[in-house]
Each structure stands twice: as structure tokens, then as C-alpha cells.
Design a protein around this motif. Structure first.
Motif, PDB file in Angstrom:
ATOM      1  N   PHE A 174       0.922  -1.203   0.020  1.00 44.70           N
ATOM      2  CA  PHE A 174      -0.304   0.085   0.067  1.00 44.70           C
ATOM      3  C   PHE A 174       0.666   0.940  -0.144  1.00 44.70           C
ATOM      4  N   CYS A 175       2.329   1.411   0.695  1.00 47.92           N
ATOM      5  CA  CYS A 175       2.270   2.531   1.119  1.00 47.92           C
ATOM      6  C   CYS A 175       3.849   2.715  -0.162  1.00 47.92           C
ATOM      7  N   TYR A 178       1.293   3.572  -3.203  1.00 45.20           N
ATOM      8  CA  TYR A 178       0.549   4.752  -2.879  1.00 45.20           C
ATOM      9  C   TYR A 178       2.121   6.476  -3.133  1.00 45.20           C
ATOM     10  N   ILE A 181       2.627   6.928  -6.984  1.00 43.24           N
ATOM     11  CA  ILE A 181       0.986   7.468  -7.634  1.00 43.24           C
ATOM     12  C   ILE A 181       1.054   8.766  -7.048  1.00 43.24           C
ATOM     13  N   LEU A 182       2.068   9.553  -5.744  1.00 45.35           N
ATOM     14  CA  LEU A 182       2.854  10.738  -5.562  1.00 45.35           C
ATOM     15  C   LEU A 182       3.516  11.183  -6.171  1.00 45.35           C
ATOM     16  N   TYR A 202      -2.184  -2.974  -2.539  1.00 46.67           N
ATOM     17  CA  TYR A 202      -2.499  -1.631  -2.324  1.00 46.67           C
ATOM     18  C   TYR A 202      -4.149  -2.313  -2.606  1.00 46.67           C
ATOM     19  N   ARG A 203      -5.066  -2.491  -3.304  1.00 45.87           N
ATOM     20  CA  ARG A 203      -6.381  -2.724  -3.386  1.00 45.87           C
ATOM     21  C   ARG A 203      -6.936  -3.396  -2.038  1.00 45.87           C
ATOM     22  N   LEU A 206      -6.172  -1.251   0.782  1.00 46.73           N
ATOM     23  CA  LEU A 206      -7.465  -0.349   1.333  1.00 46.73           C
ATOM     24  C   LEU A 206      -8.852  -0.614   1.013  1.00 46.73           C
ATOM     25  N   VAL A 217     -12.935   7.985  -0.153  1.00 47.86           N
ATOM     26  CA  VAL A 217     -11.440   7.741  -1.492  1.00 47.86           C
ATOM     27  C   VAL A 217     -12.822   8.550  -2.426  1.00 47.86           C
ATOM     28  N   LEU A 295      -8.226   9.185  -1.159  1.00 48.26           N
ATOM     29  CA  LEU A 295      -7.187   7.853  -1.643  1.00 48.26           C
ATOM     30  C   LEU A 295      -7.773   7.054  -3.056  1.00 48.26           C
TER      31      LEU A 295
END
Length: 390
Positions: A174-175, A178, A181-182, A202-203, A206, A217, A295
């Protein structure tokens, strides 16, 4: 037109005398856990029934508010309310709403209005919010067909009770995802952390975070166009006669599942780029406020804006003259983003969103749209094609 409105809804600011006055403090009242959809309708008969059918199972209720309809929309709404019973509640919003394609005089009038004017699209949206009875809310659009399983899985997470254990692998992935993404949105480059396994974890993480903490989200979709029994994705590329109307993707921060409170509401918003891209010279639309952080979940709908009667003829013309501006959905879903000649015009698709959707395309797209492609390969194509021929 006078810049001061004398209609009964503008004269009175009391909810006792003005049924369209929205009291945000009422949003704080305690509501049962569940997900309400709010659907605004104005001459949306083309795909309204299909849109409702695609989302209703996932929701605990659907609030429909219609305004200024001159087509069959009210009849369709009544039929669907009868079909789904108490799951659907509908209301007519009587005041005239000035939003898009405004004449100069109308535009000046809209600019003179207070933010809570019943003539603003934002108040129209807030009125819909005032009717929900469940704790969590998502905006539904009448020209979108929703991925039933994707939306239901997400809404089930908000309805979930009890604690969901998150594994170390899920949390690490997940980290990492993300972070990808950032970096993509801020620095416009990839760290190579967007692999399928990382995205799947990640999904999973989440959904567990939503179940445990009810985090907000945002949802996204793909713009599609059906021509001669074939579904296509619009690539948003420019040609000498103008843009291709829509990029492949839409939905970044404007469709959020959130907990309703006195601090969550819509406000008027003027976006000149929106007006230019949609051939509306002057527009005052709405933007959602109150959720500072949400998110990304991925793709949840097919957007049928390009199928609307007032746009369809132009799309048919362009697919004939510029076939490279479209890609069949079967090919689009299977092809890596790097091989798709998508628009690079930042007025159409911003650079930050370009990198976000590139990541989503390569990880979530195929799984999300497999059910849609199968379900609408025959019945959907025939249905929408017949509607265009009428």
C-alpha cells in the motif's frame, strides 16, 4: 434580466418558506451506516434507466433530484422507483438552474448571486445531499454505467463492521503504490513501484482501511463511444478541426465517497478550461468541498457523454475522418499505456492526471472492465445503437 431576483425562492431564506434552502447544520444528524447515492437529472433519458440499474444494487438508497426536464426522464424515474421500491426516493427541484452555455446576461446574473442561491448548480447538489438518510454519500451521474461488482465491493467496505486484519505485505505494498502515485503526480516520473502484485495488495489494503476507518476514496472512469456495434475509447487527441471532445479517462477528486457532515457540501465554481473544452462559452458549475484528502480506488464506471444526442453526430463524423483518435475498448483494455497514443494536451488531460491514469491503466483497468465488456458486447451495443438511430 434584472441582477436582483424576485422569485419566491430568492426572497425567502427560511427553510420554512423556501423548500430549496439547504441548512448545512442538518447534515450533522446521526444516520445509520450505509451508502447513499445522489443523482441529479436534467433531460438524461438516454441512459438514465441503465445507469440506475448498474448502481442500485451496490447502494443502500438512491436519491434522485430532477430539474427542468422536457424529455422522458421523470417518467423513467417514476418507473424505476416503482421497480426498486424504497431504495429510490425522488424529488423535483423547481427553481431554474443556470450552469452551462450561459448567455452574457445570464452569466452576469449568476455571478451576482449568493453562494446559496437556488438558481446555482451547487445549491441543486446540496439540496440532493439534504435528502440522504445514510452516513456515507457518493455522487452518481446519469450518463455513467457502473461496474456493479467494483461498486458493490467498495460500498460493502463502508458497511462493514468489525476489524479487518491488514498483513505486513499488504501494508508495505500500500505504501509503495501510494508513493508511486505521489511521485507521478508531483514529479511526473515513475519509481517502478506500480507492478500488478503491488497494486493488488494496495487494493486489498485499501478496502480493509475503509472497513476499519471509513477513509474517503475517489473514483474514476473511462470515456467510451459506441459506433456500428463497436465500443471505442476516445483518445482526446487534437485534429485540425478541433479536439476529440474527451480524453480516455475522467474522475479525479470530483467523485468521492465521503461521510456527510456540516462541512461537506458543494460551492459554485467557474472553470474556464471546462467551458472551452465543452464548447460552453460561459459556465458556473459546482465543486465539492470538505474532504481534504481521499485515496484513489480506480475505475468504476463507463462514461457515455460522447453518446449523447447533441454530441453523437460530431463523434460519428470524427471517427470517420480521424479513426486514429479512437481505439476499440477490447484493444484499449489489453494494451499497455505506453503503447496508446493518448492526448498529451494538458488542457485536455493534465500532466499530473496523465501519470495517475497511466498507473491505473496498467494495474486496475483490465479487471475492472472485463465484466462491462462481456455484459454489453451484444445487449448494450444493440441498445445504445438503436437509441442513436431513433
Amino acid at each position: 434580466m434584472s441582477l436582483k431576483c424576485s422569485c419566491p425562492y430568492c426572497i425567502s431564506t427560511s427553510s420554512d418558506n423556501n423548500p430549496y434552502h439547504v441548512d448545512f447544520s442538518s447534515f450533522t444528524k446521526k444516520r445509520p451506516v450505509g451508502v447513499s447515492g445522489i443523482l441529479r437529472v436534467k433531460n438524461d433519458a438516454e441512459f438514465l434507466a441503465e445507469s440506475i440499474d448498474s448502481c442500485i444494487e451496490a447502494l443502500d438508497e438512491l436519491i434522485i433530484v430532477y430539474n427542468g426536464c422536457t424529455d422522458e426522464s421523470p417518467q423513467i424515474i417514476r418507473e424505476k422507483a416503482k421497480q426498486y421500491g424504497e431504495k429510490i426516493r425522488y424529488y423535483e427541484y423547481v427553481p431554474v438552474v443556470y450552469a452551462t452555455n450561459l448567455m452574457e446576461e445570464e452569466y452576469q446574473f449568476v455571478k451576482s448571486l449568493s453562494d446559496d442561491s437556488p438558481h446555482l448548480l451547487a445549491n441543486y447538489c446540496n439540496y440532493a445531499l439534504s435528502k440522504v438518510t445514510y452516513k456515507y454519500v457518493v455522487k452518481i451521474d446519469a450518463d455513467q454505467i457502473y461496474m456493479r461488482e467494483e461498486l458493490k465491493t467498495l460500498c460493502d467496505a463502508y458497511r462493514a463492521r468489525g476489524w479487518r486484519f491488514i498483513t505486513p505485505r499488504e501494508l508495505i505494498c500500500f505504501c509503495l503504490f501510494y508513493l508511486e502515485i505521489l511521485v507521478g503526480k508531483k514529479m511526473y516520473k515513475s519509481l517502478g513501484l506500480g507492478g500488478k502484485r503491488i497494486a493488488d495488495n494496495y487494493r486489498r489494503c485499501l478496502l480493509k482501511l475503509i472497513a476499519n476507518h471509513k477513509l474517503p476514496v475517489f473514483l474514476s472512469g473511462v470515456n467510451v463511444f459506441c459506433f456500428q456495434d463497436k465500443w471505442n475509447v476516445t483518445l482526446g487527441r487534437q485534429c485540425h478541426q478541433g479536439i476529440n471532445i474527451l480524453p480516455p479517462y475522467n474522475g479525479v477528486g470530483d467523485t468521492i465517497i465521503f461521510a456527510l457532515s456540516s462541512g461537506t457540501y458543494f460551492v459554485p465554481f467557474e472553470l474556464k478550461a471546462y467551458a472551452e473544452l465543452n464548447a460552453h462559452k460561459m459556465s458556473v458549475i459546482e465543486i465539492f468541498r470538505g474532504v481534504k484528502f481521499s485515496l484513489p480506488f480506480g475505475f468504476v464506471w463507463m462514461h457515455l457523454n460522447a453518446m449523447r444526442r447533441n454530441i453523437y453526430a460530431e463523434q460519428v463524423k470524427k471517427i470517420g475522418e480521424f479513426p486514429d483518435n479512437f481505439l476499440s475498448i477490447e484493444v484499449f483494455v489489453k494494451t499497455p499505456f505506453s503503447e496508446i497514443n493518448c492526448t498529451k494536451n494538458e488542457r485536455i488531460l493534465s500532466r499530473a492526471n496523465y501519470f495517475l491514469f497511466r498507473l491505473f491503466h496498467n494495474t486496475f483497468l483490465k479487471q475492472s472492465f472485463q465484466d462491462f465488456v462481456c455484459a454489453y458486447r451484444l445487449s448494450g451495443k444493440e441498445m445504445f445503437t438503436l437509441k442513436k438511430e431513433k
